[in-house]
Design a protein around this motif. Structure first.
Motif, PDB file in Angstrom:
ATOM      1  N   PRO A  12     -10.034  10.447  40.060  1.00 30.30           N
ATOM      2  CA  PRO A  12     -10.642   9.207  40.554  1.00 30.30           C
ATOM      3  C   PRO A  12      -9.626   8.365  41.306  1.00 30.30           C
ATOM      4  CG  PRO A  12     -10.313   9.143  38.171  1.00 30.30           C
ATOM      5  CD  PRO A  12     -10.046  10.542  38.612  1.00 30.30           C
ATOM      6  N   CYS A  16      -9.022   8.333  46.385  1.00 31.82           N
ATOM      7  CA  CYS A  16      -9.066   7.134  47.190  1.00 31.82           C
ATOM      8  C   CYS A  16      -7.731   6.412  47.077  1.00 31.82           C
ATOM      9  CB  CYS A  16     -10.211   6.269  46.677  1.00 31.82           C
ATOM     10  SG  CYS A  16     -10.160   4.568  47.173  1.00 31.82           S
ATOM     11  N   PRO A  17      -6.985   6.359  48.174  1.00 31.55           N
ATOM     12  CA  PRO A  17      -5.622   5.817  48.132  1.00 31.55           C
ATOM     13  C   PRO A  17      -5.536   4.353  47.735  1.00 31.55           C
ATOM     14  CG  PRO A  17      -6.310   6.313  50.396  1.00 31.55           C
ATOM     15  CD  PRO A  17      -7.365   6.849  49.493  1.00 31.55           C
ATOM     16  N   ILE A  18      -6.642   3.634  47.818  1.00 38.00           N
ATOM     17  CA  ILE A  18      -6.555   2.228  47.444  1.00 38.00           C
ATOM     18  C   ILE A  18      -6.964   1.982  46.001  1.00 38.00           C
ATOM     19  CG2 ILE A  18      -6.874   1.404  49.803  1.00 38.00           C
ATOM     20  CD1 ILE A  18      -9.745   0.736  49.078  1.00 38.00           C
ATOM     21  N   PRO A  20      -5.414   2.489  43.123  1.00 36.85           N
ATOM     22  CA  PRO A  20      -4.458   1.784  42.265  1.00 36.85           C
ATOM     23  C   PRO A  20      -4.444   0.277  42.508  1.00 36.85           C
ATOM     24  CG  PRO A  20      -3.424   3.708  43.283  1.00 36.85           C
ATOM     25  CD  PRO A  20      -4.774   3.561  43.910  1.00 36.85           C
ATOM     26  N   VAL A  21      -4.417  -0.104  43.750  1.00 36.73           N
ATOM     27  CA  VAL A  21      -4.348  -1.533  44.057  1.00 36.73           C
ATOM     28  C   VAL A  21      -5.655  -2.233  43.685  1.00 36.73           C
ATOM     29  CG1 VAL A  21      -5.122  -1.398  46.445  1.00 36.73           C
ATOM     30  CG2 VAL A  21      -3.569  -3.196  45.769  1.00 36.73           C
ATOM     31  N   VAL A  22      -6.754  -1.538  43.757  1.00 37.23           N
ATOM     32  CA  VAL A  22      -8.023  -2.117  43.327  1.00 37.23           C
ATOM     33  C   VAL A  22      -7.979  -2.421  41.833  1.00 37.23           C
ATOM     34  CG1 VAL A  22     -10.474  -1.633  42.948  1.00 37.23           C
ATOM     35  CG2 VAL A  22      -9.421  -1.123  45.150  1.00 37.23           C
ATOM     36  N   ILE A  24      -5.395  -3.141  40.137  1.00 41.37           N
ATOM     37  CA  ILE A  24      -4.486  -4.261  39.903  1.00 41.37           C
ATOM     38  C   ILE A  24      -5.116  -5.593  40.298  1.00 41.37           C
ATOM     39  CG2 ILE A  24      -2.326  -5.321  40.672  1.00 41.37           C
ATOM     40  CD1 ILE A  24      -1.300  -2.374  41.038  1.00 41.37           C
ATOM     41  N   VAL A  25      -5.701  -5.628  41.462  1.00 40.70           N
ATOM     42  CA  VAL A  25      -6.150  -6.900  42.024  1.00 40.70           C
ATOM     43  C   VAL A  25      -7.583  -7.254  41.637  1.00 40.70           C
ATOM     44  CG1 VAL A  25      -6.482  -8.197  44.164  1.00 40.70           C
ATOM     45  CG2 VAL A  25      -4.575  -6.594  43.958  1.00 40.70           C
ATOM     46  N   PHE A  26      -8.421  -6.247  41.471  1.00 41.00           N
ATOM     47  CA  PHE A  26      -9.840  -6.527  41.260  1.00 41.00           C
ATOM     48  C   PHE A  26     -10.368  -6.103  39.905  1.00 41.00           C
ATOM     49  CE2 PHE A  26      -9.279  -6.149  45.875  1.00 41.00           C
ATOM     50  CZ  PHE A  26      -9.712  -7.407  46.260  1.00 41.00           C
ATOM     51  N   THR A  31      -9.753 -12.056  39.890  1.00 40.99           N
ATOM     52  CA  THR A  31      -9.973 -12.879  41.086  1.00 40.99           C
ATOM     53  C   THR A  31     -10.274 -14.343  40.748  1.00 40.99           C
ATOM     54  OG1 THR A  31     -12.027 -11.594  41.247  1.00 40.99           O
ATOM     55  CG2 THR A  31     -10.395 -11.303  42.968  1.00 40.99           C
ATOM     56  N   LEU A  99      -5.555 -11.081  52.214  1.00 42.42           N
ATOM     57  CA  LEU A  99      -6.553 -10.134  51.724  1.00 42.42           C
ATOM     58  C   LEU A  99      -7.804 -10.869  51.262  1.00 42.42           C
ATOM     59  CD1 LEU A  99      -7.232  -7.248  50.926  1.00 42.42           C
ATOM     60  CD2 LEU A  99      -6.160  -7.680  48.723  1.00 42.42           C
TER      61      LEU A  99
ATOM     62  N   TRP B  35     -14.889   5.654  50.101  1.00 41.01           N
ATOM     63  CA  TRP B  35     -13.754   6.254  50.793  1.00 41.01           C
ATOM     64  C   TRP B  35     -14.037   7.723  51.141  1.00 41.01           C
ATOM     65  CZ3 TRP B  35      -9.269   3.966  52.474  1.00 41.01           C
ATOM     66  CH2 TRP B  35      -8.301   4.834  52.995  1.00 41.01           C
ATOM     67  N   SER B  54     -13.708  13.855  38.806  1.00 42.19           N
ATOM     68  CA  SER B  54     -13.898  13.410  37.431  1.00 42.19           C
ATOM     69  C   SER B  54     -15.178  12.596  37.218  1.00 42.19           C
ATOM     70  CB  SER B  54     -12.687  12.595  36.992  1.00 42.19           C
ATOM     71  OG  SER B  54     -12.412  11.605  37.958  1.00 42.19           O
ATOM     72  N   THR B 102      -6.662  -3.500  55.230  1.00 41.50           N
ATOM     73  CA  THR B 102      -5.800  -4.581  54.746  1.00 41.50           C
ATOM     74  C   THR B 102      -5.294  -4.268  53.350  1.00 41.50           C
ATOM     75  OG1 THR B 102      -7.166  -6.161  55.983  1.00 41.50           O
ATOM     76  CG2 THR B 102      -5.664  -7.065  54.339  1.00 41.50           C
TER      77      THR B 102
END
Lengths: 126, 126
Positions: A12, A16-18, A20-22, A24-26, A31, A99, B35, B54, B102
């Motif tokens: 999972p 999708c390369p984003i 990990p950051v999702v 962390i941030v979301f 938020t 962002l 994605w 997964s 972004t």
DNA sequence: CAGGATCCTGTACGATACTG
DNA sequence: CAGTATCGTACAGGATCCTG
């Protein structure tokens, strides 16, 4: 992008390369917390709790700890009586501002479309 | 921004103007799905399932339905034998591309900082 | 005040069938 | 193939009470 061998199955986080950051941030509550901290500046635990009315102290603590660990929030403990703790956004946390601005912009333009799509979908399913 | 009466307590969704869009775009599994759809274009249910290894069919169905309802994904049913269903990103879904870009950019610059912060935090707590 | 400890519940998710 | 149906569970989060 696209650095994936064809036909390969992905985790999972890897699909999708984003991802990990999702995380962390979301992740949940982050938020509202970051936003409140950004809007009202450095503030104490109770102020945060009052402004994000529906959060419980337990969950607020958990999320603040996580944000502190990730370096997005700075916690300052003042060893007084009664104790005073202040939270503020870190430099790293502040770097999320563009962002969030992009997100707010997308929301302003497209949120209404999503809501219309939902109504249309729900009408058809009845 | 800032159009909030001072001292007012806020709902979770209201404490932060981007909360609604976060729910739509960053709820569980939506980013990997969007994605993958964006990377590989229109594809069938099994292809999605294979690429997001997964995820279970049940959850994939749930999330695809939600994305379809929100107008981010288009589902096309071909009444053949065996049945064939194809999914693709909608115009609205495609409009998220700059947002994801972004996010990817922030990730490239700052993900390492988050990881370092975590290590430092965990060291201190031992 | 800022939280920790404890208990409890909802539900999101996984596993494993089974169908049109 | 593209799902649904059913069952079971793990964990996030709520409620409540307590303390340095």
């Amino acid at each position: 992008m696209g650095n994936v061998k064809s036909g390969e199955a992905l985790d999972p986080g890897l699909a999708c390369p984003i991802a990990p950051v999702v995380d962390i941030v979301f992740s949940r509550w982050t938020t509202p917390i970051l936003w409140t901290l950004h809007e009202y500046g450095r503030q104490r635990f109770v102020e945060l709790q009052r402004r994000i009315a529906s959060i419980t102290p337990k969950v607020l603590t958990q999320r603040l700890r996580q944000l502190e660990r990730d370096g997005l929030v700075v916690r300052t403990y003042h060893p007084e009586v009664p104790p005073r703790v202040e939270y503020e956004i870190s430099e790293l946390g502040r770097s999320l501002a563009p962002l969030f601005a992009t997100l707010a912009e997308w929301s302003a333009v497209n949120l209404e479309k999503v809501e219309r799509s939902r109504r249309a979908y729900d009408d058809g399913e009845t």
